[in-house]
Design a protein around this motif. Structure first.
Motif, mmCIF file in Angstrom:
data_model
loop_
_atom_site.group_PDB
_atom_site.id
_atom_site.type_symbol
_atom_site.label_atom_id
_atom_site.label_comp_id
_atom_site.label_asym_id
_atom_site.label_seq_id
_atom_site.Cartn_x
_atom_site.Cartn_y
_atom_site.Cartn_z
ATOM 1 N N ALA A 3 0.646 -1.314 -0.010
ATOM 2 C CA ALA A 3 -0.072 -0.018 0.024
ATOM 3 C C ALA A 3 0.835 1.519 0.087
ATOM 4 C CB ALA A 3 -0.864 0.224 1.196
ATOM 5 N N GLN A 4 1.877 1.246 0.710
ATOM 6 C CA GLN A 4 2.883 2.235 0.708
ATOM 7 C C GLN A 4 3.479 2.662 -0.573
ATOM 8 O OE1 GLN A 4 5.543 1.139 3.911
ATOM 9 N NE2 GLN A 4 4.296 2.257 5.570
ATOM 10 N N ARG A 5 3.875 1.580 -1.213
ATOM 11 C CA ARG A 5 4.455 1.628 -2.571
ATOM 12 C C ARG A 5 3.492 2.202 -3.734
ATOM 13 N NH1 ARG A 5 6.095 -3.799 -1.809
ATOM 14 N NH2 ARG A 5 8.233 -3.742 -1.248
ATOM 15 N N ILE A 6 2.228 2.043 -3.402
ATOM 16 C CA ILE A 6 1.243 2.468 -4.596
ATOM 17 C C ILE A 6 0.908 3.740 -3.805
ATOM 18 C CG2 ILE A 6 -1.249 1.960 -5.112
ATOM 19 C CD1 ILE A 6 -1.034 -0.957 -4.666
ATOM 20 N N CYS A 7 1.017 4.123 -2.822
ATOM 21 C CA CYS A 7 0.564 5.668 -2.283
ATOM 22 C C CYS A 7 1.862 6.472 -2.923
ATOM 23 C CB CYS A 7 0.725 5.693 -0.848
ATOM 24 S SG CYS A 7 0.311 7.249 -0.293
ATOM 25 N N MET A 8 2.998 5.929 -2.949
ATOM 26 C CA MET A 8 3.987 6.719 -3.613
ATOM 27 C C MET A 8 3.732 6.891 -4.987
ATOM 28 S SD MET A 8 5.960 7.700 -1.335
ATOM 29 C CE MET A 8 7.267 8.457 -2.279
ATOM 30 N N ALA A 9 3.346 5.971 -5.701
ATOM 31 C CA ALA A 9 2.841 5.891 -7.081
ATOM 32 C C ALA A 9 1.808 6.905 -7.441
ATOM 33 C CB ALA A 9 2.347 4.744 -7.567
ATOM 34 N N CYS A 10 0.852 7.221 -6.309
ATOM 35 C CA CYS A 10 -0.223 8.275 -6.300
ATOM 36 C C CYS A 10 0.551 9.588 -6.596
ATOM 37 C CB CYS A 10 -1.136 7.880 -5.186
ATOM 38 S SG CYS A 10 -2.273 6.707 -5.449
ATOM 39 N N LEU A 11 1.422 9.610 -5.578
ATOM 40 C CA LEU A 11 2.004 11.039 -5.293
ATOM 41 C C LEU A 11 2.911 11.270 -6.547
ATOM 42 C CD1 LEU A 11 3.157 10.810 -1.633
ATOM 43 C CD2 LEU A 11 1.183 12.118 -2.567
ATOM 44 N N LEU A 12 3.631 10.386 -7.058
ATOM 45 C CA LEU A 12 4.331 10.473 -8.298
ATOM 46 C C LEU A 12 3.338 11.108 -9.599
ATOM 47 C CD1 LEU A 12 7.007 10.445 -9.943
ATOM 48 C CD2 LEU A 12 6.583 7.996 -10.449
ATOM 49 N N ALA A 13 2.217 10.291 -9.599
ATOM 50 C CA ALA A 13 1.289 10.614 -10.463
ATOM 51 C C ALA A 13 0.734 11.967 -10.418
ATOM 52 C CB ALA A 13 0.048 9.811 -10.559
ATOM 53 N N ALA A 17 -5.829 11.078 -2.902
ATOM 54 C CA ALA A 17 -5.893 10.520 -4.052
ATOM 55 C C ALA A 17 -7.560 10.818 -4.946
ATOM 56 C CB ALA A 17 -5.992 8.883 -3.951
ATOM 57 N N LEU A 18 -8.553 10.827 -4.186
ATOM 58 C CA LEU A 18 -9.979 11.162 -4.621
ATOM 59 C C LEU A 18 -9.919 12.704 -5.193
ATOM 60 C CD1 LEU A 18 -12.812 9.513 -2.482
ATOM 61 C CD2 LEU A 18 -12.023 8.866 -5.034
ATOM 62 N N ASN A 19 -9.173 13.541 -4.550
ATOM 63 C CA ASN A 19 -9.264 14.987 -4.925
ATOM 64 C C ASN A 19 -8.642 15.079 -6.181
ATOM 65 O OD1 ASN A 19 -10.477 16.848 -3.004
ATOM 66 N ND2 ASN A 19 -9.284 15.476 -1.487
ATOM 67 N N TYR A 20 -7.627 14.180 -6.432
ATOM 68 C CA TYR A 20 -6.882 14.399 -7.625
ATOM 69 C C TYR A 20 -7.771 13.697 -8.923
ATOM 70 C CZ TYR A 20 -2.160 15.910 -6.314
ATOM 71 O OH TYR A 20 -1.105 16.472 -6.170
ATOM 72 N N ILE A 21 -8.397 12.593 -8.382
ATOM 73 C CA ILE A 21 -9.315 12.079 -9.365
ATOM 74 C C ILE A 21 -10.391 12.942 -9.681
ATOM 75 C CG2 ILE A 21 -11.059 10.238 -9.537
ATOM 76 C CD1 ILE A 21 -9.205 8.379 -7.971
ATOM 77 N N CYS A 22 -10.916 13.652 -8.748
ATOM 78 C CA CYS A 22 -12.146 14.410 -9.086
ATOM 79 C C CYS A 22 -11.655 15.484 -9.980
ATOM 80 C CB CYS A 22 -12.671 15.155 -7.794
ATOM 81 S SG CYS A 22 -13.661 14.099 -6.876
ATOM 82 N N VAL A 48 -2.991 13.921 -20.390
ATOM 83 C CA VAL A 48 -1.969 13.584 -19.512
ATOM 84 C C VAL A 48 -2.703 13.271 -18.178
ATOM 85 C CG1 VAL A 48 0.171 13.977 -18.163
ATOM 86 C CG2 VAL A 48 -0.138 14.751 -20.593
ATOM 87 N N LYS A 49 -3.510 13.871 -17.537
ATOM 88 C CA LYS A 49 -3.950 13.639 -16.434
ATOM 89 C C LYS A 49 -4.901 12.462 -16.356
ATOM 90 C CE LYS A 49 -4.240 18.692 -14.915
ATOM 91 N NZ LYS A 49 -4.964 19.520 -14.795
ATOM 92 N N ALA A 50 -5.535 12.245 -17.759
ATOM 93 C CA ALA A 50 -6.579 11.107 -17.649
ATOM 94 C C ALA A 50 -5.555 9.833 -17.405
ATOM 95 C CB ALA A 50 -7.246 10.944 -18.926
ATOM 96 N N GLY A 51 -4.510 9.611 -18.039
ATOM 97 C CA GLY A 51 -3.476 8.493 -17.999
ATOM 98 C C GLY A 51 -2.925 8.263 -16.688
ATOM 99 N N ALA A 52 -2.512 9.490 -15.979
ATOM 100 C CA ALA A 52 -1.980 9.446 -14.335
ATOM 101 C C ALA A 52 -3.147 9.083 -13.615
ATOM 102 C CB ALA A 52 -1.607 10.734 -14.226
ATOM 103 N N ALA A 53 -4.498 9.310 -13.675
ATOM 104 C CA ALA A 53 -5.474 9.082 -12.756
ATOM 105 C C ALA A 53 -5.687 7.450 -12.735
ATOM 106 C CB ALA A 53 -6.877 9.816 -13.452
ATOM 107 N N ALA A 54 -5.438 6.665 -13.760
ATOM 108 C CA ALA A 54 -5.468 5.485 -13.767
ATOM 109 C C ALA A 54 -4.869 4.802 -12.411
ATOM 110 C CB ALA A 54 -5.024 4.766 -14.960
ATOM 111 N N VAL A 55 -3.613 5.302 -12.415
ATOM 112 C CA VAL A 55 -2.821 4.947 -10.964
ATOM 113 C C VAL A 55 -3.698 5.030 -9.727
ATOM 114 C CG1 VAL A 55 -0.859 5.312 -9.778
ATOM 115 C CG2 VAL A 55 -0.767 5.286 -12.239
ATOM 116 N N LEU A 56 -4.369 6.146 -9.782
ATOM 117 C CA LEU A 56 -5.331 6.469 -8.613
ATOM 118 C C LEU A 56 -6.442 5.554 -8.621
ATOM 119 C CD1 LEU A 56 -4.969 10.369 -8.576
ATOM 120 C CD2 LEU A 56 -3.472 8.786 -7.725
ATOM 121 N N MET A 57 -7.080 5.512 -9.394
ATOM 122 C CA MET A 57 -8.344 4.496 -9.452
ATOM 123 C C MET A 57 -7.803 3.142 -9.046
ATOM 124 S SD MET A 57 -10.901 6.225 -10.241
ATOM 125 C CE MET A 57 -12.220 4.786 -10.751
ATOM 126 N N GLY A 58 -6.852 2.617 -9.638
ATOM 127 C CA GLY A 58 -6.249 1.302 -9.194
ATOM 128 C C GLY A 58 -6.066 1.401 -7.675
#
Length: 359
Positions: A17-27, A259-264, A329-339
């Motif tokens: 979960a921590q690794r994925i969280c870092m991916a979120c921040l990277l996105a 994450a939800l705020n970025y997705i929104c 670009v944001k649409a592609g990055a948001a896939a990380v956050l949805m996952g």
């Protein structure tokens, strides 16, 4: 190949979960390069600012005429830009797939058909279509709100011999929906319009079923949405069959909130609500009380959103997203956050049926 995984060891799960969280921040850093400081204090400030901005945006959406609400223009532009890429990669259906228990070697396109079959079962469409044909001698009439390029509309028309009206905010989607209906010989059974469901101008009591598949998350005024759906439904047997993205019930953790705020922002969505909140709005809008379900276990979200991310990174699509600009670009990055959201279970795939209450 990305597949669903269940990590049993709590320590390993926390590390994952921590690794994925870092991916979120990277996105977030990729799509918002001006953000340099991602420390705890800056993240808290960022989330607080986001909440304030989203609240103001939601209030402005309710107080402003629909034609002046920037959200709807952004949604139209988003789908005008990205629908072509989606159709090329995934076909005519712009939604998740549904994988029944034990399903193996099922393609995304096959699973998307299954999702529509399950949504039709949820709405009792087959039985209602047969009843209307026998009693009134006419086909069932369905409104597909947020129809995209008309994939579900054509499937409904063909499967249930239905008359289907599809509405979307995107002019390019309407154009493509009409082209595909012509190709498939379904122009007489389908009609596609550019319209906002909150102010569509469609007649009262016109439809037997309203079909809403992964669309309602875009709606800022949920009470108004349900009231409009109720207005357009036949009052003797009308029902809404709805599948929508939801957040989990209760408070979110800091990383979930971020994450939800970025997705929104990136997907042009208002602040999310839970499936329980959606269900609680039903009686005031004229529907019977309903119990929502969570279909998340059946949609393989990690596989779905992982595939979208990998597809976005293919050169032909990556250059296309870059050419579209910031929103691509944001649409592609948001896939990380949805996952990430489905992985941590703070995003749910809400499914519910709302039947018109007896007056």
């Amino acid at each position: 190949e990305i597949r669903e995984s269940r990590i049993e060891n709590p320590r390993d799960r926390k590390m994952a979960a921590q690794r994925i969280c870092m991916a979120c921040l990277l996105a977030g850093a990729v799509a918002r390069p001006q953000i340099r400081n991602v420390g705890p204090k800056s993240i808290f400030t960022r989330v607080s600012m986001k909440h304030s901005a989203l609240r103001k945006f939601s209030t402005r959406a309710q107080d402003s005429p629909l034609s002046e609400n920037p959200l709807f223009g952004n949604i139209a532009g988003f789908y005008d830009s990205l629908s072509g890429i989606w159709e090329r990669e995934y076909g005519e259906h712009m939604h998740h797939g549904y994988y029944r228990q034990g399903a193996e070697d099922v393609s995304v396109q096959q699973a998307q058909i299954v999702l529509m079959e399950e949504t039709a079962k949820l709405g009792g469409i087959a039985e209602l279509a047969k009843s209307i044909k026998e009693k009134e001698g006419r086909p069932i009439r369905i409104l597909d709100v947020g129809c995209g390029i008309g994939g579900a509309s054509r499937w409904l028309a063909e499967t249930f011999d239905a008359e289907v009206t599809g509405i979307t905010l995107s002019p390019k989607q309407v154009q493509r929906a009409k082209e595909l209906a012509e190709i498939k010989g379904l122009s007489e059974q389908t009609d596609f319009k550019v319209a906002n469901v909150l102010d569509s101008g469609l007649p009262d009591n016109e439809f037997d079923v309203v079909w809403s598949l992964e669309m309602a998350e875009h709606i800022p005024e949920r009470e108004r949405f349900l009231s409009e759906i109720h207005r357009m439904l036949d009052k003797s047997h009308g029902r809404l069959a709805m599948v929508t993205w939801c957040k989990k019930k209760g408070m979110l953790e800091l990383d979930e909130d971020l994450a939800l705020n970025y997705i929104c922002e990136w997907y042009n969505l208002p602040p999310w609500v839970s499936k329980e909140r959606w269900a609680s709005l039903a009686p005031a809008a004229g529907f019977k009380p309903t119990t929502p379900d969570d279909w998340s276990p059946y949609i393989r979200p990690m596989q779905f959103w992982g595939d979208i991310l990998l597809t976005s990174l293919q050169p032909k699509n990556l250059f296309g997203l870059i050419a579209i600009g910031d929103s691509g670009v944001k649409a592609g990055a948001a896939a990380v956050l949805m996952g990430y959201g489905f992985y941590k279970n703070f995003i749910e795939f809400g499914a519910m049926r709302m039947d018109v209450a007896e007056s």
